[in-house]
Scaffold this motif. Structure first.
Motif, mmCIF file in Angstrom:
data_model
loop_
_atom_site.group_PDB
_atom_site.id
_atom_site.type_symbol
_atom_site.label_atom_id
_atom_site.label_comp_id
_atom_site.label_asym_id
_atom_site.label_seq_id
_atom_site.Cartn_x
_atom_site.Cartn_y
_atom_site.Cartn_z
ATOM 1 N N THR A 28 0.834 -1.199 0.000
ATOM 2 C CA THR A 28 0.000 0.000 0.000
ATOM 3 C C THR A 28 0.867 1.246 0.000
ATOM 4 N N LEU A 29 1.935 1.216 0.783
ATOM 5 C CA LEU A 29 2.844 2.368 0.823
ATOM 6 C C LEU A 29 3.520 2.599 -0.530
ATOM 7 N N VAL A 30 3.978 1.532 -1.161
ATOM 8 C CA VAL A 30 4.625 1.666 -2.465
ATOM 9 C C VAL A 30 3.626 2.169 -3.506
ATOM 10 N N ALA A 31 2.424 1.631 -3.483
ATOM 11 C CA ALA A 31 1.398 2.057 -4.441
ATOM 12 C C ALA A 31 1.060 3.529 -4.252
ATOM 13 N N GLY A 32 0.908 3.943 -3.010
ATOM 14 C CA GLY A 32 0.603 5.356 -2.739
ATOM 15 C C GLY A 32 1.761 6.275 -3.087
ATOM 16 N N ALA A 33 2.978 5.825 -2.820
ATOM 17 C CA ALA A 33 4.149 6.654 -3.130
ATOM 18 C C ALA A 33 4.293 6.868 -4.631
ATOM 19 N N LEU A 34 3.955 5.863 -5.424
ATOM 20 C CA LEU A 34 4.028 6.024 -6.879
ATOM 21 C C LEU A 34 2.847 6.813 -7.420
ATOM 22 N N LEU A 35 1.697 6.588 -6.857
ATOM 23 C CA LEU A 35 0.485 7.197 -7.395
ATOM 24 C C LEU A 35 0.401 8.686 -7.113
ATOM 25 N N VAL A 36 0.613 9.083 -5.877
ATOM 26 C CA VAL A 36 0.352 10.469 -5.492
ATOM 27 C C VAL A 36 1.282 11.461 -6.184
ATOM 28 N N PRO A 37 2.604 11.385 -6.030
ATOM 29 C CA PRO A 37 3.404 12.402 -6.711
ATOM 30 C C PRO A 37 3.809 12.003 -8.134
ATOM 31 N N GLY A 38 3.880 10.705 -8.393
ATOM 32 C CA GLY A 38 4.466 10.243 -9.648
ATOM 33 C C GLY A 38 3.644 10.523 -10.890
ATOM 34 N N PHE A 39 2.433 10.025 -10.916
ATOM 35 C CA PHE A 39 1.660 10.147 -12.145
ATOM 36 C C PHE A 39 1.147 11.556 -12.418
#
Length: 169
Positions: A5-16
């Protein structure tokens, strides 16, 4: 919290959102440069032709012209000038640099100047010749706007969603 969940959120929020912003900015700037060049190509090339003629009258350029002729002078000194554009106003330089990166302005101007000697270079005449040749030289094929960054971000988004479904199992 689970590490997935942490990895998914870290990629989703600032990345995309940042990736979409960069892809959109690149596409928008490419479209704007294309529009400006198509609309004002004759004027842009007239301005560059006049500035280059002014440069050809400087000592360094005259010396190089006397050694090797017009073609050698432009082949050697024109690329350096087109990178710096130091005698143009600062707000115009980024636009002209974008044009120079996309269109072989040096090759075009070389064809315009090629037939003349240094003494024959009348700025108004050469600028008019550059404007006349601009329509046949710069076409839509040279100024295409790429969709590649948008497709890459969209593909990354879809792979991300597919990866979330696989990781959630």
């Amino acid at each position: 919290m689970h590490w997935k969940t942490l990895v998914a959120g870290a990629l989703l929020v600032p990345g995309f959102p940042a990736a979409w912003l960069v892809a959109g900015k690149k596409r928008g700037l490419d479209a704007a440069v294309r529009h400006v060049v198509k609309t004002y190509k004759a004027g842009i090339l007239e301005l560059l032709a006049v500035k280059i003629i002014e440069r050809l009258r400087r000592a360094e350029w005259i010396e190089r012209y006397n050694q090797g002729g017009m073609r050698a002078t432009l082949n050697e000194l024109l690329p350096r000038y087109l990178v710096s554009l130091e005698d143009l106003p600062a707000p115009v330089r980024p636009l002209l640099r974008a044009v120079v990166r996309r269109v072989d302005v040096g090759g075009f101007l070389l064809k315009v100047f090629e037939e003349r000697t240094l003494a024959e270079l009348d700025p108004d005449e050469v600028a008019a010749g550059a404007a006349a040749r601009a329509n046949e030289f710069i076409d839509d094929k040279l100024l295409t706007v790429s969709w590649l960054p948008v497709w890459l971000v969209l593909g990354a988004n879809l792979l991300y969603v597919a990866g979330l479904f696989v990781a959630a199992r």
